[in-house]
Motif scaffolding. Structure first.
Motif, mmCIF file in Angstrom:
data_model
loop_
_atom_site.group_PDB
_atom_site.id
_atom_site.type_symbol
_atom_site.label_atom_id
_atom_site.label_comp_id
_atom_site.label_asym_id
_atom_site.label_seq_id
_atom_site.Cartn_x
_atom_site.Cartn_y
_atom_site.Cartn_z
ATOM 1 N N ALA A 223 -38.653 -61.391 31.828
ATOM 2 C CA ALA A 223 -39.234 -61.387 33.170
ATOM 3 C C ALA A 223 -39.890 -62.732 33.487
ATOM 4 O O ALA A 223 -40.576 -63.324 32.661
ATOM 5 N N GLU A 224 -39.702 -63.181 34.721
ATOM 6 C CA GLU A 224 -40.211 -64.489 35.122
ATOM 7 C C GLU A 224 -41.741 -64.517 35.203
ATOM 8 O O GLU A 224 -42.349 -65.573 35.061
ATOM 9 N N ARG A 225 -42.360 -63.389 35.420
ATOM 10 C CA ARG A 225 -43.809 -63.364 35.611
ATOM 11 C C ARG A 225 -44.575 -63.242 34.295
ATOM 12 O O ARG A 225 -45.793 -63.073 34.302
ATOM 13 N N ILE A 226 -43.878 -63.306 33.179
ATOM 14 C CA ILE A 226 -44.544 -63.181 31.883
ATOM 15 C C ILE A 226 -44.669 -64.556 31.237
ATOM 16 O O ILE A 226 -43.665 -65.243 31.009
ATOM 17 N N GLU A 227 -45.905 -64.960 30.967
ATOM 18 C CA GLU A 227 -46.136 -66.205 30.229
ATOM 19 C C GLU A 227 -46.017 -65.881 28.732
ATOM 20 O O GLU A 227 -46.643 -64.947 28.243
ATOM 21 N N GLN A 228 -45.231 -66.695 28.022
ATOM 22 C CA GLN A 228 -44.943 -66.399 26.622
ATOM 23 C C GLN A 228 -45.515 -67.496 25.710
ATOM 24 O O GLN A 228 -45.276 -68.689 25.943
ATOM 25 N N TYR A 229 -46.235 -67.047 24.693
ATOM 26 C CA TYR A 229 -46.912 -67.970 23.786
ATOM 27 C C TYR A 229 -46.539 -67.633 22.341
ATOM 28 O O TYR A 229 -46.182 -66.494 22.016
ATOM 29 N N LEU A 230 -46.654 -68.649 21.488
ATOM 30 C CA LEU A 230 -46.268 -68.516 20.089
ATOM 31 C C LEU A 230 -47.382 -69.040 19.185
ATOM 32 O O LEU A 230 -47.937 -70.115 19.425
#
Length: 474
Positions: A223-230
């Motif tokens: 989804a485009e509205r999800i910020e993803q971090y690692l």
């Protein structure tokens, strides 16, 4: 239902007045792309394979036109059977689909029932005795009733496989191979999912006849509205990192409201919850070993924010539709990359934004590579907390920061937490530690943790048998 088309309304799609009235009551006026593209074909009775991201309204895309088709056919509710069968891979998802069917069909006069494993099979027999128009079921419970001659599939007009990629996976394929031959050949068949691997897509050809293919986004996109971090972290350090995040001692992006944590195994979930409890962080677990009442209770507590942390296996990736999930934390990366899409799709629902944080250990790098390859995931790497090494080694602060931060999940003292040691333990050395005291008898050095059922004549339990010795007699 989230993303709206620019001009199309439900009035433009050919839906009946009772269905449009039910949509008005829920405040829906514009269809999402998957709904706008699917509904006209389904009203014509076509088979369909639909692919769209999670949280984009797939349930309404198949339920709204199906309700209209059932109304128009005007067939009687069949005895010990159903007219529309919806199969779902998890109990939670089945319950949500049934609730939606009741809402959308409120003005249509159709009877809706749901049956899932983990509940009373006798109650299911009773409620299906007179039949139903729409049945939402998990495959295992459905076969239980069929084997008991309490239900049959001879009257099914519409078959829906929701989360079709998982339904056609090895976990359910054997059940489907039994169920499908029992269905009428002239049925309408619909397959919907957020992901559709190539091998499963080939297998779906066995269930569809001249289908329409609708794909509003490329398969397996996030989804485009999800910020993803690692966060790169050692496997045995993940628990400490999770606790720091939940206690507000690590400034993660976004404000923590409800946090959904994913692990790969049932025992892993229970272990995480147990260790969080030891840190005074309240959490529940949901997985296949939990009874249905336990799972529903955990979901209700999570939805109401009574317990704002839920730890789950992938069973929840297909069944949680709670708009208030602010963060999804992948404590362990999934070994099937498509599951990553479903996991993080539990946030950023109902038009909101969301945060997804992935913990990755050295032995999970291959999983991370597969996720990057199979999806459009773009991770922003975060540094570990400045004092993380001290916390892991047990010399750093172990309590939450004294200042409460608004919107964050903070550690809370557990009600009724013991304030002193149990009397039977008072004054005793820890179990398993060898002692060096004098017993005046036949004590054994280093015998910690053993159990002596009776004293030996002429001697007591020697101090050398220190630690956890328990005496049944004497």
């Amino acid at each position: 239902m989230t993303t709206q088309t620019d001009q199309t309304t439900f009035n433009d799609l050919g839906l009946s007045q009772p269905v449009r009235q039910a949509l008005d009551l829920k405040g829906y006026s514009n269809p999402t792309p998957i709904q706008a593209q699917s509904i006209p074909h389904l009203l014509e009775g076509r088979d369909l394979l639909g692919i769209a991201q999670t949280g984009t309204g797939k349930t309404a895309a198949f339920m709204l036109p199906s309700i209209d088709n059932l109304r128009e056919a005007d067939n009687r509710t069949p005895f010990k059977s159903c007219r529309m069968l919806v199969l779902a891979p998890t109990r939670e998802l089945a319950g949500q689909i049934a609730d939606s069917a009741k809402d959308y069909g409120a003005m249509a006069g159709l009877k809706v029932q749901s049956i899932v494993g983990g509940t009373s099979v006798n109650k299911d027999r009773n409620k299906l005795h007179r039949g139903t128009d729409i049945l939402v079921a998990t495959p295992g419970r459905l076969l239980d009733l069929i084997d008991q001659k309490a239900f049959n599939l001879g009257s099914v007009e519409i078959l829906v496989l929701d989360e079709a990629d998982q339904m056609l996976d090895l976990g359910f394929i054997h059940a489907l191979r039994r169920i499908v031959p029992m269905l009428p050949d002239d049925r309408q068949t619909l397959l919907f999912s957020a992901t559709m691997p190539g091998s499963i897509k080939e297998l779906s050809k066995n269930y569809l006849t001249d289908p329409v293919h609708v794909s509003v986004t490329p398969a397996a996109t996030t989804a485009e509205r999800i910020e993803q971090y690692l966060l790169m972290v050692q496997q045995d350090e993940k628990q400490a990192l999770l606790q720091m995040i939940l206690q507000g001692r690590y400034d993660t992006p976004g404000e923590l409201e409800r946090v959904l944590v994913f692990a790969r195994t049932k025992h892993g979930c229970d272990r995480i919850v147990k260790k969080l409890a030891q840190a005074n962080i309240e959490a529940n677990a949901i997985h296949g070993n939990k009874s249905q009442p336990q799972r529903q209770r955990a979901l209700n507590d999570f939805k109401s924010a009574k317990v704002p942390v839920l730890v789950a296996t992938d069973v929840a990736a297909r069944g949680i539709d709670i708009p208030g999930v602010s963060h999804v934390i992948n404590y362990e990366l999934p070994n099937v990359p498509e599951q990553y899409v479903h996991r993080i799709g539990r946030t950023a629902r109902a038009g909101k934004d969301g945060i997804a944080i992935a913990f990755c250990a050295e032995d999970e790098r291959s999983y991370l590579k597969d996720i990057n390859k199979s999806t459009d995931a773009e991770f922003e790497r975060l540094p570990l907390p400045e004092n993380f090494r001290a916390v892991v080694e047990g010399v750093g602060p172990t309590k939450p920061a004294p200042k409460q931060q608004r919107g964050r999940v903070q550690a809370k003292p557990r009600a009724g937490a013991p304030k002193r040691k149990h009397p039977s333990r008072a004054g005793k050395p820890n179990r398993g530690q060898g002692g060096s005291g004098e017993g005046g008898g036949q004590g054994r050095p280093g015998g910690g943790g053993g159990r002596n059922r009776r004293r030996r004549s002429g001697g007591g339990n020697g101090g050398g048998g220190g630690g956890g010795n328990r005496n049944r007699q004497g």
